[in-house]
Design a protein around this motif. Structure first.
Motif, short mmCIF file in Angstrom:
data_model
loop_
_atom_site.label_atom_id
_atom_site.label_comp_id
_atom_site.label_asym_id
_atom_site.label_seq_id
_atom_site.Cartn_x
_atom_site.Cartn_y
_atom_site.Cartn_z
N ASP A 1 0.81 -1.22 0.00
CA ASP A 1 0.00 0.00 0.00
C ASP A 1 0.84 1.27 0.00
OD1 ASP A 1 -2.35 -1.47 0.05
OD2 ASP A 1 -2.35 -1.60 2.25
N ALA A 2 2.16 1.14 0.16
CA ALA A 2 3.00 2.32 0.33
C ALA A 2 3.55 2.87 -0.99
CB ALA A 2 4.17 1.99 1.26
N PHE A 3 3.28 2.21 -2.10
CA PHE A 3 3.87 2.67 -3.35
C PHE A 3 3.27 4.03 -3.74
CE2 PHE A 3 0.46 2.12 -6.44
CZ PHE A 3 -0.36 1.19 -5.84
N ASP A 4 4.11 4.84 -4.38
CA ASP A 4 3.74 6.21 -4.74
C ASP A 4 3.32 6.24 -6.20
OD1 ASP A 4 3.36 8.89 -4.95
OD2 ASP A 4 5.48 9.42 -4.92
N CYS A 5 2.04 6.45 -6.44
CA CYS A 5 1.50 6.53 -7.80
C CYS A 5 1.13 8.00 -8.04
CB CYS A 5 0.28 5.62 -7.93
SG CYS A 5 -0.29 5.42 -9.62
N SER A 6 2.04 8.73 -8.67
CA SER A 6 1.84 10.17 -8.83
C SER A 6 2.25 10.61 -10.23
CB SER A 6 2.68 10.93 -7.80
OG SER A 6 4.07 10.73 -8.04
#
Length: 286
Positions: free
Chosen positions: A192-197
């Motif tokens: 859940d910690a991945f950065d999707c930006s």
């Protein structure tokens, strides 16, 4: 590219090339047997005379390979060496696979060998049909739901607000959903910690946003939705280039959809071919 086995891209082996040469000579049975004994030993292996003959067939082998597969110069060299019995099958197949990732080679292959290429890209058309059917079903479901709420006396503003909330939720969750599905297809576990930006994944964010807005225009506007098409999936795939080019040419519907998504990009989106020259001039002057 979809998964496919090596049988689909099997380059012509030296033995097959020689037998095709014998077929083209239209020999009688006796002459055919004589030539086969000249080229092949009792176990089907190639004799030294076979390699000499193969070298004389080099131009034929080159043309055959160039017509049959998408080829970079390096891949063509590898396939020819295999066909002449001095290279490996594995290297030849790797060269063909690498060439398929070259967009110019692959496009040329479509032009030359449509019937051979069509099965490779069939999965894209199948997914397009599936997406179209899903959007059609969703549009019918949304229209029926809105009609039912209207008959029950629900204010139209409340229905519109509800649909906007559905769209907002879809827009917020779609990027992470795509990441998880792509990761699962590759056997990768994503936490859940991945950065999707936009900073870290502009291509993914572009595709996710355009996909959601296309879905909204095709299903979540009950009174004025646009009928979905099987080609929508291909148009969505093409948007992977949007963050990486100065000018992106699309048809009118897709250009409007991209503009409606208000992507935080500097790319100029052109919806009419006649407007392309002026868009190029503006970018050059800017």
């Amino acid at each position: 590219m979809p998964s496919f086995d090596d049988a689909l891209i099997e380059p012509t082996s030296p033995a097959v090339l020689l037998r095709e040469e014998l077929d083209s000579m239209h020999l009688n049975r006796k002459s055919r047997r004589k030539h086969e004994q000249e080229f092949f030993d009792s176990r089907g292996g190639l004799r030294s005379s076979a390699y000499k003959r193969l070298r004389s067939l080099a131009l034929t082998a080159e043309q055959h390979a160039a017509d049959q597969f998408p080829m970079t110069p390096a891949a063509l060299r590898d396939v020819i060496q295999y066909s002449l019995g001095i290279g490996s099958r594995e290297t030849a197949i790797k060269g063909i696979r690498d060439s398929m990732a070259d967009l110019e080679c692959f496009a040329d292959w479509y032009a030359k060998q449509w019937e051979r290429v069509a099965p490779v890209s069939l999965c894209i058309r199948e997914i397009g049909e599936s997406l179209m059917e899903s959007l059609l079903a969703l549009a019918q479901e949304v229209s029926g739901l809105c009609e039912g709420l209207a008959n029950a006396g629900e204010p139209s503003d409340a229905v519109a607000t509800g649909l906007r909330d559905v769209f907002t939720s879809l827009l917020r969750n779609q990027p992470r959903s795509l990441v998880r599905r792509l990761a699962a297809a590759q056997g990768i576990t994503v936490g859940d910690a991945f950065d999707c930006s936009w900073e870290n994944a502009p291509t993914l964010m572009t595709v996710a946003n355009v996909m959601c807005h296309l879905g909204r225009r095709s299903a979540l506007l009950p009174q004025r939705h646009r009928k979905p098409l099987a080609s929508d999936f291909g148009d969505i795939l093409h948007t992977v280039y949007v963050p990486h080019v100065d000018i992106f040419r699309a048809d009118g519907f897709m250009a409007n959809t991209i503009s409606e998504a208000k992507l935080p990009l500097k790319t100029t989106v052109v919806g009419k071919f006649l407007n392309l020259p002026s868009a190029i001039e503006r970018r050059l002057q800017g």
